[in-house]
Design an enzyme around this catalytic site. Structure first.
Site, PDB file in Angstrom:
ATOM      1  N   GLY B 146      29.076  44.190  35.502  1.00 10.47           N
ATOM      2  CA  GLY B 146      30.191  45.878  35.807  1.00 10.47           C
ATOM      3  C   GLY B 146      31.062  45.080  36.169  1.00 10.47           C
ATOM      4  CB  CYS B 147      34.379  46.379  35.294  1.00  5.07           C
ATOM      5  SG  CYS B 147      34.315  48.756  35.988  1.00  5.07           S
TER       6      CYS B 147
END
Lengths: 332, 332, 332, 332
Positions: B146-147
């Site tokens: 995920g970012c």
């Protein structure tokens, strides 16, 4: 009859906004604007949207001090001597600088510089109405809080007062107007646009102000406070992470805040995290409180407009109290 | 000869960017784009600036799986069945969803939903090259991080690995592209512009992903993680507040980070707090570390572009590793 | 005693702002809000910053029409039948749609659709107070002008009235709020941010409205009108290029505008080109006029806030006139 | 072997970007950066995102002129003497200033000041590759076009060349980077954000440059050119309104542009009006052409990135041509 007032240092963002609010205020008469730059320019040339048709004048104390009240919007350090001179002439002052916010001159000197008028510290009242309303009513010198302390203290006071905080991290976010009117590498549009970064890490001067006031509520602690610069003009959000008493649950927390702010005209509680847009160009502080049950932390968000509740409109709120007017006059 | 590749779910922001990067990549040949909306539109009509002259097609697995590699940019939950089908046909996959990031299916189910292909969890490698480079080289299924975890883990790994963290608060800030391409009340320009607010408070699904990876480095702890939405399009900053071992001083901290990232092609250390502008449209993660001596906390900032290092360009970095190419090929 | 008023279609940007202004207006009492979406939500939930604690209700004409005045903020076409029903019940109406702006129903049909209540066209007054103040005072149905026509007509009227224009190009720029509250591909933050583009080229429906009103001043001509979408929320600038009578010099031009607007409370003349920031959240229109001596063209800029003077606050200005109140009541 | 090159004036936006592009260019070797401010700072400190690890040096002509090529990014007036000195030493120059764009020194003097090196005007080639590709190939001194002229000329050249224009209004919009790196009242974030206004009305110095080049195509006319400042960092849109030959229809117009730009690597034609986002950080110019049948005007939009195709990447395009390289090398 309206009270005469002058704004000293009206070329900057907060002084100019105070001038606008006072110019439209039914109970004050804005007599003069002084400035340290742009002398001779009309304020509505510098700030067309404020529509104040007065000229910025060079300070002539004898003439400009012939008012009942003054808003001083000078930089830290430069404010104290002017405030002193105004007080000597009997002018009641709201000072937007940090010069009279810290009660202990040694703390001031550790974070700022040598104090220029320590003898006035005793009479100065910290101008957060939600905390010191009664003292402000009788005050002749009010030290208007910093923008970050305003939001952070309104966010944390209910917990601090009940002795429920053990530890605090404050991650704050502010629009570019908080950096003032000076054109610099940081305030250039191309530097701030599509960007976000922290500044003043582990050393921002609003830290001791927040600690002083938390301590006055019983919460003696060192906080970590980190402001960030956001690509917007006005608005400030503080996200406060407080390690809490483990016995607290979510319902207690809501009740605590509802009780604390039930009668406050300018504090709003919200279920959802507030956005700075919700309070843009208002004197409101919008707060929401959450419990992170996994970690036992309270997470409290408070949004204000840094130029309004964080500076100029809070100054008017203080003036209203000092002169026995309706607290929201001219700012609602 | 270039490796054939397809992007599944290319109508969204991250899939479209992966398509752009692969279209220009010297060692891959982009064969097909599938989508679940906008079927029949050309990608350069939907995203003119990406200049990819391919048409978005409805998924036909038999035809579209005739490639060596796939980037899957489906929503969480929808990705797993497609990834399974692709793996059954021997396609090597980088999956941008959360479906294969959490090793324990019970954790996945607690934060997301029932897992659709738990049998693949074992072969999946968590695609953070700075942490699992060697495993990625041999992997057939890479779960792209995920970012927020990408930035947070790069920020905290050096401390976690040395057992120096006792407690962590992560205050994260992201541009609106992180909310995806769907037009909603939140992503409307007028809602996001001149605004900032928190979301997913005490419940954002990147939390267990960060905790899993910190634990894998030896730091078993519960974190408080709070993302905020900022008025900018691309960019993400995490501000990490970590209670540290008291023996640590500022020099140790700098050295720790310098050692950890000396050889990393895409991690930059900076003295000043990084801005997201510094890494806009790049695969870089820019980090600065500070010690708040008054409170004993380490404050670590990490800035990435959420669509690049936080998603699409990190997927290419992973593909480069999987196919034995230069790690920075096509993304530097 | 205040006049009772309702807003029909209060969920959109302009209806909600009209509600806010009326809620705070000393001479009106806001009785009800209707909407076609978000029924049952409170307006201060949908628009926290407007602070209007009323619920959006589904239209029940018998009940909602029991008011002296109505602001109708329905889409074009949908407004006419409602306005008709309200007029039949004796309610005085300011309509924000285009339905009653064009006097000739054939022009309406050419640019919009078949007219739903052509019998009301005769009684409708075009609600630009600077042009039709006296007629508005006695009117029961006021067609509030479009945002672009408001700015364009205030910019060009002095020239048109004197027969000085031969030819006009209007290049207009608007913030995203002008596109309305619907979340679409165009209003997504990521589409509008850091962008500018034209729309409605050679076919925008404000064209015939501008032409009608220029003609009513004696300037019968076809104009080229091109709006552009800008990355800002509220604000509109029209840049008008008018081929002028060659005898005109710069001094004449200034005098012409000074004479035309000497007594107007909401038109400001400025030497420098106005910015939309100068009029943000006000009912002002700020105009500057220039002569391009090399080409003989007058260049006139007019800035307004598209949601205020371009819609909601102009509606209040019209209501004030209709009810014999001070024209600036509640909007200054 | 790569060609040696230096950038003179690399502290500003366009010089710094040229340095970045040359640093990454496979056929040039960036040897030195000079500047007139920030001497001694590394460029990657000033512009982290450009990642150029060279130091800004004070000009020492003897040393810095030991290169094959130079990009000069000095202000107008200051550039000419430096260009002269470089040419005397045999360095091939692309000059980003206006000093060698206007062929007639009297026109230069009317709009700028006395010319410092008129003797070089004859050898200077106007660096718009789509117009003067062959001459640029052999040139030793290329005057890189202004940003507005680049877009305006690409928008209007097809019409001008065919003798189809009678009259032109150009309404241009630019991001704030066009105003340069100097921190001023205009470039302050708070001044530009949520704002738009015109500047340089009826007197912008790109006017004679556009007129010169339209005349060179056969269209001798005076234009009205008005730039506006927009709240975005990079990007420029010109909206051109051209009174056309009445015989022209929409199909002719499309064909005219398709023919004109069929083989151009950096000109894109689009059906829909282009947005500056479509060309952000590219060397592309994206154009769409429309006929306003009601008025007989052609409306042509052209979008570029003002720092790229409007300055630095066009400089590289010119260098590529001058050195016989692939025209798109390093900029695609």
């Amino acid at each position: 009859m309206p009270h005469s007032v002058a704004v000293f240092g009206a070329a900057g963002f907060t002084g100019a906004l105070a001038a606008k609010l006072l110019h439209a205020h039914p109970e004050f008469e804005l007599r003069a604007l002084t400035a340290r730059s742009d002398i001779g320019r009309r304020l509505d040339d510098l700030y067309p949207r404020h529509r104040v048709p007065l000229v910025l004048e060079e300070l002539e104390l004898d003439r400009h001090a012939e008012v009942e009240a003054a808003v001083v919007a000078y930089p830290h350090g430069a404010a104290a001597p002017l405030v002193k001179a105004l007080r000597e002439r009997g002018v009641r002052v709201v000072d937007l600088s940090a010069d009279f916010r810290l009660r202990d001159p040694r703390v001031y000197e550790a974070w700022y510089r040598e104090h220029q008028a320590p003898e006035l510290l005793e009479e100065a009242v910290y101008g957060l109405p939600e905390r010191y309303r009664d003292q402000i009513r009788g005050a002749d010198l009010v030290a208007n809080p910093g923008c970050y302390p305003t939001a952070a203290l309104l966010a944390l006071a209910p917990l601090a007062r009940e002795g429920l905080i053990a530890d605090v991290v404050i991650d704050a976010k502010s629009g570019v107007s908080g950096a003032g009117r000076a054109a610099t590498e940081k305030t250039h549009f191309v530097a701030a646009d599509e960007n976000v970064s922290a500044y003043g890490v582990a050393g921002h001067r609003h830290t001791p102000e927040i600690e002083q006031e938390l301590a006055s509520l019983g919460a003696e602690l060192k906080i970590t406070f980190t402001p960030h610069l956001l690509p917007l003009d006005q608005g400030e959000l503080v996200s406060c992470y407080a390690t809490c008493d483990a016995s607290l649950d979510s319902v207690d927390l809501d009740e605590l805040y509802r009780d604390a702010y039930a009668d406050e005209p300018f504090v709003e509680l919200a279920a959802a995290p507030p956005g700075v847009r919700d309070v843009r160009e208002t004197n409101f502080c919008r707060i929401s409180v959450h419990l992170d049950e996994r970690t036992g932390r309270a997470i409290v968000f408070a949004a204000i407009d840094n130029l309004w509740k964080g500076a100029a409109s809070q100054a008017i709120q203080n003036l209203n109290l000092m002169f026995g007017l309706r607290e929201s006059e001219g700012i609602l």
